[in-house]
Design an enzyme around this catalytic site. Sequence first.
Site, mmCIF file in Angstrom:
data_model
loop_
_atom_site.group_PDB
_atom_site.id
_atom_site.type_symbol
_atom_site.label_atom_id
_atom_site.label_comp_id
_atom_site.label_asym_id
_atom_site.label_seq_id
_atom_site.Cartn_x
_atom_site.Cartn_y
_atom_site.Cartn_z
ATOM 1 N N TYR A 145 0.855 -1.205 0.000
ATOM 2 C CA TYR A 145 0.000 0.000 0.000
ATOM 3 C C TYR A 145 0.889 1.254 0.000
ATOM 4 O O TYR A 145 1.702 1.429 0.915
ATOM 5 C CB TYR A 145 -0.882 -0.070 1.254
ATOM 6 N N ASP A 231 -2.056 -5.965 9.284
ATOM 7 C CA ASP A 231 -3.072 -4.949 9.015
ATOM 8 C C ASP A 231 -4.235 -5.662 8.337
ATOM 9 O O ASP A 231 -4.129 -6.083 7.175
ATOM 10 C CB ASP A 231 -2.459 -3.856 8.121
ATOM 11 N N ILE A 233 -7.340 -4.584 7.702
ATOM 12 C CA ILE A 233 -8.372 -3.588 7.391
ATOM 13 C C ILE A 233 -9.384 -4.108 6.355
ATOM 14 O O ILE A 233 -10.527 -3.667 6.334
ATOM 15 C CB ILE A 233 -7.708 -2.266 6.929
ATOM 16 N N LYS A 278 -12.989 0.370 5.321
ATOM 17 C CA LYS A 278 -13.228 -0.448 4.119
ATOM 18 C C LYS A 278 -14.452 -1.342 4.272
ATOM 19 O O LYS A 278 -15.341 -1.337 3.434
ATOM 20 C CB LYS A 278 -11.998 -1.317 3.820
HETATM 21 C C1 LIG Z 1 -3.668 -1.566 4.020
HETATM 22 C C2 LIG Z 1 -4.215 -0.258 4.482
HETATM 23 N N1 LIG Z 1 -3.912 0.166 5.720
HETATM 24 C C3 LIG Z 1 -4.364 1.346 6.175
HETATM 25 C C4 LIG Z 1 -5.131 2.176 5.394
HETATM 26 C C5 LIG Z 1 -5.632 3.482 5.962
HETATM 27 O O1 LIG Z 1 -6.957 3.363 6.335
HETATM 28 P P1 LIG Z 1 -7.734 4.344 7.332
HETATM 29 O O2 LIG Z 1 -8.725 5.084 6.516
HETATM 30 O O3 LIG Z 1 -8.390 3.438 8.327
HETATM 31 O O4 LIG Z 1 -6.734 5.228 7.974
HETATM 32 C C6 LIG Z 1 -5.479 1.778 4.097
HETATM 33 C C7 LIG Z 1 -6.292 2.642 3.228
HETATM 34 O O5 LIG Z 1 -6.382 2.498 2.054
HETATM 35 C C8 LIG Z 1 -5.003 0.522 3.637
HETATM 36 O O6 LIG Z 1 -5.306 0.084 2.415
#
Ligand SMILES: Cc1ncc(COP(=O)(O)O)c(C=O)c1O
Length: 476
Positions: A145, A231, A233, A278
């Site tokens: 990312y 992570d 998410i 997400k």
């Molecule tokens: C792998 C990953 N980590 C963290 C984030 C950041 O997300 P947040 O909106 O919760 O700060 C993203 C956002 O695209 C992501 O894809």
Amino acid sequence: MKLLSTKATCNSHGQDSSYFLGWEEYEKNPYDDVHNPKGIIQMGLAENQLSFDLLESWLAKNPDASGFKQGGKSIFRELALFQDYHGLPSFKQALVDFMAEIRGNRVSFDPNHIVLTAGSTSANETLMFCLAEKGEAFLLPTPYYPGFDRDLKWRTGVEIVPIQCNSSNNFQITEQALQQAYKDAQERNLKVKGVMVTNPSNPLGTTLSRSELNLLVDFIEENKNMHLISDEIYSGTVFSSPSFISVMEILKERNDLQDFKYTDNICERVHVVYSLSKDLGLPGFRVGALYSENDEVVAAATKMSSFGLISSQTQYLLSSMLGDKKFTKNYLAENLKRLKKRHGKLVSGLQKAGINCLESNAALFCWVDMRHLLHSNTFEAEMDLWKKIVYQVGLNISPGSSCHCNEPGWFRVCFTNMSEETLKQAMKRLKAFVVESTGNVNGVTSQTTIQKTKSVLTKWVFRLSSRDHRDHQEER
Ligand SMILES: Cc1ncc(COP(=O)(O)O)c(C=O)c1O
């Protein structure tokens, strides 16, 4: 004399990456089917807009939650007063229950081990501050990312050392690549504090396999002073098999088998990051968390969380929403159905344009293979193709080099931040472009077409830097 600090102006934020520059280009000329039908279609933003109606219908049925009310009575004053850093107990409970639900309740989370943060961005940075000194390193599988350069490195001074993954095995993490990254870090005199992964992966849209997860746990078992950050998410976006396996499940399985020695304290060196940006599609609400079984990490991160708290009215609203089990069950299932359908539309649209992508089962994007459209197997060619796709075709997608991919020609393409009609329009444009530049959709590029597009390109004035490419070369 400099007016601003070095920290504020240094380059490690990564804001001149093509990932962010593409957003800027989109902002200048955003597509609108009525008002700007020739504008740029944003396919570089991982936003989930597919299930807003489900959230809105819940809000309509539960007006107390957003109206600062409880049992019809106002709780405005309670919410308006300063909350302590620990967050609302009801929200922490609802969030850990939601996290467990996403993992099929195969694992549970203790609300006392969660630290609330303003999104995963803040959770990831907080973990870096807690676990590493400036100049120490984390190993990350590529592609990763693009925001991690900002989130992990910028303010903390922590370094990222890439675990080079490639298309020969669908970008899976191998023992050899992991050991090579460790060696690379040592050669750079960097002390490695751990490994960080995203599962499901951004940008691959794939879940980590059980063997990859075991490899990572084995690695920190061998290296006693290292951490593993996962992570997760995108954990609620796994729409096809294989199903999602959280690192917490691996730990539980291995604990049940008494696979760890008592002295290994592995569970205290594994940390999970989560957010509602997400799975619920709420990036604007800034709701994230880190989960750790390590009391010291929880205490330190809690202290640090005062720089990025979640507002109490947001916590109140979401504790009510996530506490509604009927709602979460239906939401998660319906959202996956929609993601799967939309993913299918992108894959088939790309296929019609003669473009393949990595087979994926999760997240809000595909990892798209455009190697056959490059005029040479280089990152310069990738940048050239990207610029054509942004300016000529009018699609903002993210080049693999912005994700530190080590093979030119891969792009991340998002599919859930637009309507189905807009996606259709994007695929139509892409197909026309492929036909125009290759003469067909099977990717055989004629020399005359390359010459023609090259001369068009040189006429453009690009303010876009080739920094991604330079960074990439420096890293190698
Ligand atoms: C792998 C990953 N980590 C963290 C984030 C950041 O997300 P947040 O909106 O919760 O700060 C993203 C956002 O695209 C992501 O894809």
